[in-house]
Write a protein that holds these residues in place. Structure first.
Motif, PDB file in Angstrom:
ATOM      1  N   LYS A   1      -1.809  -6.441   6.152  1.00 48.37           N
ATOM      2  CA  LYS A   1      -3.283  -6.275   6.244  1.00 48.37           C
ATOM      3  C   LYS A   1      -3.460  -4.747   5.858  1.00 48.37           C
ATOM      4  CE  LYS A   1      -7.208  -7.308   8.192  1.00 48.37           C
ATOM      5  NZ  LYS A   1      -8.232  -7.987   7.668  1.00 48.37           N
ATOM      6  N   LEU A   2      -2.711  -3.638   6.233  1.00 48.77           N
ATOM      7  CA  LEU A   2      -3.046  -2.326   5.609  1.00 48.77           C
ATOM      8  C   LEU A   2      -3.212  -2.216   4.091  1.00 48.77           C
ATOM      9  CD1 LEU A   2      -0.896  -0.332   8.176  1.00 48.77           C
ATOM     10  CD2 LEU A   2      -3.562  -0.576   8.083  1.00 48.77           C
ATOM     11  N   VAL A   3      -2.183  -2.996   3.440  1.00 47.65           N
ATOM     12  CA  VAL A   3      -1.986  -3.009   1.829  1.00 47.65           C
ATOM     13  C   VAL A   3      -3.518  -3.738   1.322  1.00 47.65           C
ATOM     14  CG1 VAL A   3      -0.847  -4.029  -0.013  1.00 47.65           C
ATOM     15  CG2 VAL A   3       0.454  -2.977   1.730  1.00 47.65           C
ATOM     16  N   ASP A   4      -3.724  -4.636   2.040  1.00 46.38           N
ATOM     17  CA  ASP A   4      -5.153  -5.406   1.800  1.00 46.38           C
ATOM     18  C   ASP A   4      -6.368  -4.392   1.602  1.00 46.38           C
ATOM     19  OD1 ASP A   4      -3.886  -7.753   1.058  1.00 46.38           O
ATOM     20  OD2 ASP A   4      -4.595  -8.768   2.633  1.00 46.38           O
ATOM     21  N   GLU A   5      -6.413  -3.864   2.635  1.00 48.79           N
ATOM     22  CA  GLU A   5      -7.363  -2.726   2.986  1.00 48.79           C
ATOM     23  C   GLU A   5      -7.568  -1.732   2.103  1.00 48.79           C
ATOM     24  OE1 GLU A   5      -7.008  -1.460   7.224  1.00 48.79           O
ATOM     25  OE2 GLU A   5      -7.718  -3.277   7.814  1.00 48.79           O
ATOM     26  N   LEU A   6      -6.068  -1.075   1.620  1.00 47.64           N
ATOM     27  CA  LEU A   6      -6.085  -0.270   0.682  1.00 47.64           C
ATOM     28  C   LEU A   6      -6.423  -0.655  -0.637  1.00 47.64           C
ATOM     29  CD1 LEU A   6      -4.970   2.639   0.043  1.00 47.64           C
ATOM     30  CD2 LEU A   6      -2.728   1.797  -0.226  1.00 47.64           C
ATOM     31  N   ALA A   7      -6.214  -1.902  -1.113  1.00 45.18           N
ATOM     32  CA  ALA A   7      -6.418  -2.312  -2.111  1.00 45.18           C
ATOM     33  C   ALA A   7      -7.839  -2.586  -2.286  1.00 45.18           C
ATOM     34  CB  ALA A   7      -5.629  -3.658  -2.467  1.00 45.18           C
ATOM     35  N   LYS A   8      -8.579  -3.186  -1.229  1.00 50.56           N
ATOM     36  CA  LYS A   8      -9.784  -3.187  -1.234  1.00 50.56           C
ATOM     37  C   LYS A   8     -10.984  -1.990  -1.161  1.00 50.56           C
ATOM     38  CE  LYS A   8      -9.809  -7.623   1.142  1.00 50.56           C
ATOM     39  NZ  LYS A   8      -9.960  -8.224   2.632  1.00 50.56           N
ATOM     40  N   GLY A   9     -10.017  -1.010  -1.399  1.00 49.95           N
ATOM     41  CA  GLY A   9     -11.071   0.521  -1.466  1.00 49.95           C
ATOM     42  C   GLY A   9     -11.308   1.107  -0.232  1.00 49.95           C
ATOM     43  N   HIS A  10     -11.013   0.484   1.091  1.00 47.63           N
ATOM     44  CA  HIS A  10     -11.135   1.227   2.356  1.00 47.63           C
ATOM     45  C   HIS A  10     -10.817   2.632   2.238  1.00 47.63           C
ATOM     46  CE1 HIS A  10     -11.614  -2.865   4.475  1.00 47.63           C
ATOM     47  NE2 HIS A  10     -12.156  -2.757   3.440  1.00 47.63           N
ATOM     48  N   GLU A  11     -11.522   3.475   3.065  1.00 45.19           N
ATOM     49  CA  GLU A  11     -11.273   5.015   3.124  1.00 45.19           C
ATOM     50  C   GLU A  11      -9.715   5.016   3.883  1.00 45.19           C
ATOM     51  OE1 GLU A  11     -14.236   7.242   4.888  1.00 45.19           O
ATOM     52  OE2 GLU A  11     -15.784   6.391   3.538  1.00 45.19           O
TER      53      GLU A  11
END
Length: 121
Positions: free
Chosen positions: A103-113
């Motif tokens: 989930k964290l990797v997905d959030e990082l890849a989606k450009g979240h801060e």
């Protein structure tokens, strides 16, 4: 979520160093960096740079990787679906922690801060 023993065993048996390059490719494809990925992994697991590098170069399984980690207490703030399951409802701790990482990797890849990814108020 109904966890099956075979699914939990499969996740626990995956070798971290084989999955890590896939994480790197995913985040770099979206113009994020390996350093940012390592920061996220370190936040979740408590591993310092040296310890993380040993896992990246070694043959540690996800079971060993998370069993030896000091999982961030704020990881409970990670919610949402990954692979069709709500991460907060996963009962097996190793499976849940592996899905937290996904989930964290997905959030990082989606450009979240980073502040949002690391659950900093």
């Amino acid at each position: 979520m109904k966890d099956t023993k075979s699914q939990d065993d499969k996740i626990a048996g995956m070798v971290f160093s084989k999955i890590y390059p896939l994480y790197v490719a995913k985040v770099e494809k979206k113009f994020r960096t390996k350093d940012e990925l390592n920061e996220v992994i370190s936040w979740l697991t408590g591993y310092d740079e040296s310890e993380l590098q040993n896992h990246i170069e070694g043959s540690t399984t996800f079971g060993e990787f998370f069993s030896n980690a000091t999982v961030n207490p704020n990881s409970k703030l990670i919610t949402g679906k990954i692979c069709g399951y709500k991460v907060e409802d996963i009962e097996n701790p190793i499976t849940q922690q592996a899905r937290y990482l996904d989930k964290l990797v997905d959030e990082l890849a989606k450009g979240h801060e980073m502040k949002r990814i690391l659950r900093i108020s």
